[in-house]
Design an enzyme around this catalytic site. Structure first.
Site, PDB file in Angstrom:
ATOM      1  N   LYS A 232       0.835  -1.215   0.000  1.00 42.75           N
ATOM      2  CA  LYS A 232       0.000   0.000   0.000  1.00 42.75           C
ATOM      3  C   LYS A 232       0.866   1.259   0.000  1.00 42.75           C
ATOM      4  O   LYS A 232       0.493   2.261  -0.610  1.00 42.75           O
ATOM      5  CB  LYS A 232      -0.968  -0.013   1.190  1.00 42.75           C
ATOM      6  CG  LYS A 232      -2.095  -1.033   1.034  1.00 42.75           C
ATOM      7  CD  LYS A 232      -3.299  -0.743   1.916  1.00 42.75           C
ATOM      8  CE  LYS A 232      -4.448  -1.679   1.524  1.00 42.75           C
ATOM      9  NZ  LYS A 232      -5.666  -1.450   2.302  1.00 42.75           N
TER      10      LYS A 232
ATOM     11  N   LYS B 160      -4.271  -9.340  -6.023  1.00 42.10           N
ATOM     12  CA  LYS B 160      -5.556  -9.693  -5.425  1.00 42.10           C
ATOM     13  C   LYS B 160      -6.602  -8.636  -5.775  1.00 42.10           C
ATOM     14  O   LYS B 160      -6.267  -7.472  -5.984  1.00 42.10           O
ATOM     15  CB  LYS B 160      -5.427  -9.867  -3.908  1.00 42.10           C
ATOM     16  CG  LYS B 160      -5.614  -8.605  -3.100  1.00 42.10           C
ATOM     17  CD  LYS B 160      -5.894  -8.921  -1.651  1.00 42.10           C
ATOM     18  CE  LYS B 160      -6.261  -7.655  -0.885  1.00 42.10           C
ATOM     19  NZ  LYS B 160      -7.620  -7.174  -1.121  1.00 42.10           N
TER      20      LYS B 160
ATOM     21  N   LYS C  66     -10.808  -3.631  -2.926  1.00 44.98           N
ATOM     22  CA  LYS C  66     -11.887  -2.648  -2.897  1.00 44.98           C
ATOM     23  C   LYS C  66     -11.407  -1.283  -3.339  1.00 44.98           C
ATOM     24  O   LYS C  66     -12.135  -0.504  -3.930  1.00 44.98           O
ATOM     25  CB  LYS C  66     -12.359  -2.542  -1.445  1.00 44.98           C
ATOM     26  CG  LYS C  66     -13.828  -2.630  -1.294  1.00 44.98           C
ATOM     27  CD  LYS C  66     -14.232  -2.367   0.133  1.00 44.98           C
ATOM     28  CE  LYS C  66     -13.935  -3.485   1.087  1.00 44.98           C
ATOM     29  NZ  LYS C  66     -13.037  -3.098   2.145  1.00 44.98           N
TER      30      LYS C  66
HETATM   31  P1  ATP Z   1      -8.634  -2.429   0.492  1.00 44.36           P
HETATM   32  O1  ATP Z   1      -8.156  -2.548  -0.928  1.00 44.36           O
HETATM   33  O2  ATP Z   1      -9.197  -1.077   0.794  1.00 44.36           O
HETATM   34  O3  ATP Z   1      -7.640  -2.931   1.503  1.00 44.36           O
HETATM   35  P2  ATP Z   1      -9.936  -5.002   0.503  1.00 44.36           P
HETATM   36  O4  ATP Z   1     -10.638  -5.410  -0.730  1.00 44.36           O
HETATM   37  O5  ATP Z   1      -8.585  -5.598   0.756  1.00 44.36           O
HETATM   38  O6  ATP Z   1      -9.906  -3.412   0.567  1.00 44.36           O
HETATM   39  P3  ATP Z   1     -10.611  -5.205   3.276  1.00 44.36           P
HETATM   40  O7  ATP Z   1     -11.716  -4.382   3.866  1.00 44.36           O
HETATM   41  O8  ATP Z   1      -9.200  -4.753   3.506  1.00 44.36           O
HETATM   42  O9  ATP Z   1     -10.904  -5.337   1.716  1.00 44.36           O
HETATM   43  O10 ATP Z   1     -10.751  -6.707   3.773  1.00 44.36           O
HETATM   44  C1  ATP Z   1     -12.010  -7.264   4.165  1.00 44.36           C
HETATM   45  C2  ATP Z   1     -11.947  -8.782   4.142  1.00 44.36           C
HETATM   46  O11 ATP Z   1     -11.942  -9.255   2.785  1.00 44.36           O
HETATM   47  C3  ATP Z   1     -10.678  -9.357   4.788  1.00 44.36           C
HETATM   48  O12 ATP Z   1     -11.042 -10.542   5.487  1.00 44.36           O
HETATM   49  C4  ATP Z   1      -9.809  -9.700   3.611  1.00 44.36           C
HETATM   50  O13 ATP Z   1      -8.902 -10.740   3.910  1.00 44.36           O
HETATM   51  C5  ATP Z   1     -10.857 -10.163   2.598  1.00 44.36           C
HETATM   52  N1  ATP Z   1     -10.382  -9.988   1.221  1.00 44.36           N
HETATM   53  C6  ATP Z   1      -9.983  -8.846   0.653  1.00 44.36           C
HETATM   54  N2  ATP Z   1      -9.643  -9.034  -0.623  1.00 44.36           N
HETATM   55  C7  ATP Z   1      -9.824 -10.363  -0.877  1.00 44.36           C
HETATM   56  C8  ATP Z   1      -9.639 -11.173  -2.026  1.00 44.36           C
HETATM   57  N3  ATP Z   1      -9.196 -10.662  -3.169  1.00 44.36           N
HETATM   58  N4  ATP Z   1      -9.930 -12.498  -1.939  1.00 44.36           N
HETATM   59  C9  ATP Z   1     -10.384 -13.027  -0.778  1.00 44.36           C
HETATM   60  N5  ATP Z   1     -10.585 -12.310   0.353  1.00 44.36           N
HETATM   61  C10 ATP Z   1     -10.309 -10.982   0.313  1.00 44.36           C
HETATM   62 MG    MG Z   2      -7.420  -4.911   2.408  1.00 45.61          MG
END
Ligand code: ATP
Ligand code: MG
Length: 333
Positions: free
Chosen positions: A114, A195, A198
């Protein structure tokens, strides 16, 4: 009868939920309701570790609450709350900061990834996993169901808990990560080496839970695959795109891997993409419909979050007082 295991997980209001969040984390949270004591936290303090527009953050926090309920989180069975509503999280984080060596944080993969994307890296981004440790440890959590990307942070939480317990006496339960086999790491459709996230807003990167069927078809159709033809599950990194589509299909349909491989035998990537898109559309359709119904009533959402915060405080406040006492603070009455 032994008490139910405590489950805690957090999710950032950093953008619209995607399929990875749903398949990697939320589905597990929903499945565990009832048998376990569940806390699901909308982690707005974590969201501001990278710059956020205040109006967007406020909107996204309510949207996330609506989406979680639409996806099956039942506020009667799960304590659903917003992190900043419970001050104990920030208070406990400060104390844990003072037992966490800097080197432990500097080697965190998420921080490094990040930080690369930021023009100026905020101190909060480095501290992100300590706040996460505070979140988890305040609730005497046994299990943390997360996606694979969070495994390192849960290990750090365990290290911090053990260090605190060693320095100040037994205070925290040392939690375990719970990571499912399929779906733990859903990859970006436009780049199967990264990955799905969001906070990546590039069109084609993710399927958002609220995407309309035509958008889902558009995104899946453009998903990166490979020059081969085989439609089989594999660990080969050069075939990560096809493997990702197959995992999504597996989770969306509930079919076995052998049944899926038999279904696609002799078919091309066009057919794979078509079937993946249609399966995902069917899984997301009822969630999207419930979401639009819920988001129409922000007062009801706020009411649910007020109740959730009260329930969370009832657990977190006595715990943070104990932590303060252990480190030698004179407690305010
Ligand atoms: P950001 O990019 O803002 O970090 P994010 O998509 O990683 O957002 P988080 O809110 O950080 O989402 O994580 C929420 C949950 O979703 C956590 O349990 C994380 O491990 C899971 N998660 C996030 N991305 C993935 C993915 N690509 N596949 C499976 N699980 C995921
Ligand atoms: Mg995340």
């Amino acid at each position: 009868m032994s008490p139910k295991p405590r489950v805690f997980s957090g999710i950032q209001p950093s953008g619209m939920l995607h399929l990875g969040n749903y398949l990697g984390a939320i589905q597990q949270w929903v499945a565990g309701q009832g048998e376990k004591t569940n806390f699901i936290c909308i982690v707005d303090l974590h969201a501001i570790t990278v710059p956020q527009d205040p109006a967007a953050l406020r909107r996204q926090t309510r949207e996330l609450a609506a989406l979680l309920i639409a996806a099956g989180i039942d506020p009667q069975q799960t304590t659903l709350f917003v992190q900043s509503h419970v001050r104990a999280h920030a208070e406990c984080c400060w104390i844990l900061n003072c037992v966490t060596p800097l080197g432990w944080l500097e080697r965190m993969t998420q921080y490094k990834m990040k930080a690369q994307k930021q023009e100026s890296v905020l101190a909060g981004l480095l501290d992100y996993p300590v706040l996460q440790a505070a979140d988890i440890l305040l609730y005497d959590t046994h299990e943390v169901p997360v996606g694979e990307d969070q495994k390192q942070h849960i290990e750090l939480t365990r290290d911090i808990a053990q260090r605190f317990n060693y320095l100040y006496g037994e205070t925290f339960v040392v939690p375990e990560p719970v990571i499912r086999e399929t779906g733990a790491r859903i990859m970006a459709l436009n780049d199967p080496t990264a990955k799905m996230s969001k906070s990546d807003f590039t069109r084609g990167h993710a399927i958002r839970i609220t995407d309309e069927p035509d958008e889902i078809r558009w995104v899946v159709k453009r998903a990166v695959t490979d020059p081969g033809r085989d439609i089989t599950f594999s660990d080969d990194p050069t075939r990560a795109g096809v493997n990702n589509l197959l995992q999504i299909y597996e989770l969306a349909t509930g079919l076995s891997r052998s049944a899926i491989e038999a279904h696609f035998m002799g078919k091309g990537y066009g057919a794979l993409k078509n079937d993946v898109a249609e399966a995902v559309i069917e899984v997301l359709r009822p969630i999207r419909e419930r979401y639009y119904h819920l988001i129409d009533d922000p007062a009801e959402l706020d009411r649910i979050l007020v109740i959730g915060a009260e329930q969370a405080r009832a657990v977190a406040e006595p715990k943070v007082r104990l932590v303060m006492e252990r480190v030698g603070f004179v407690l305010a009455t």
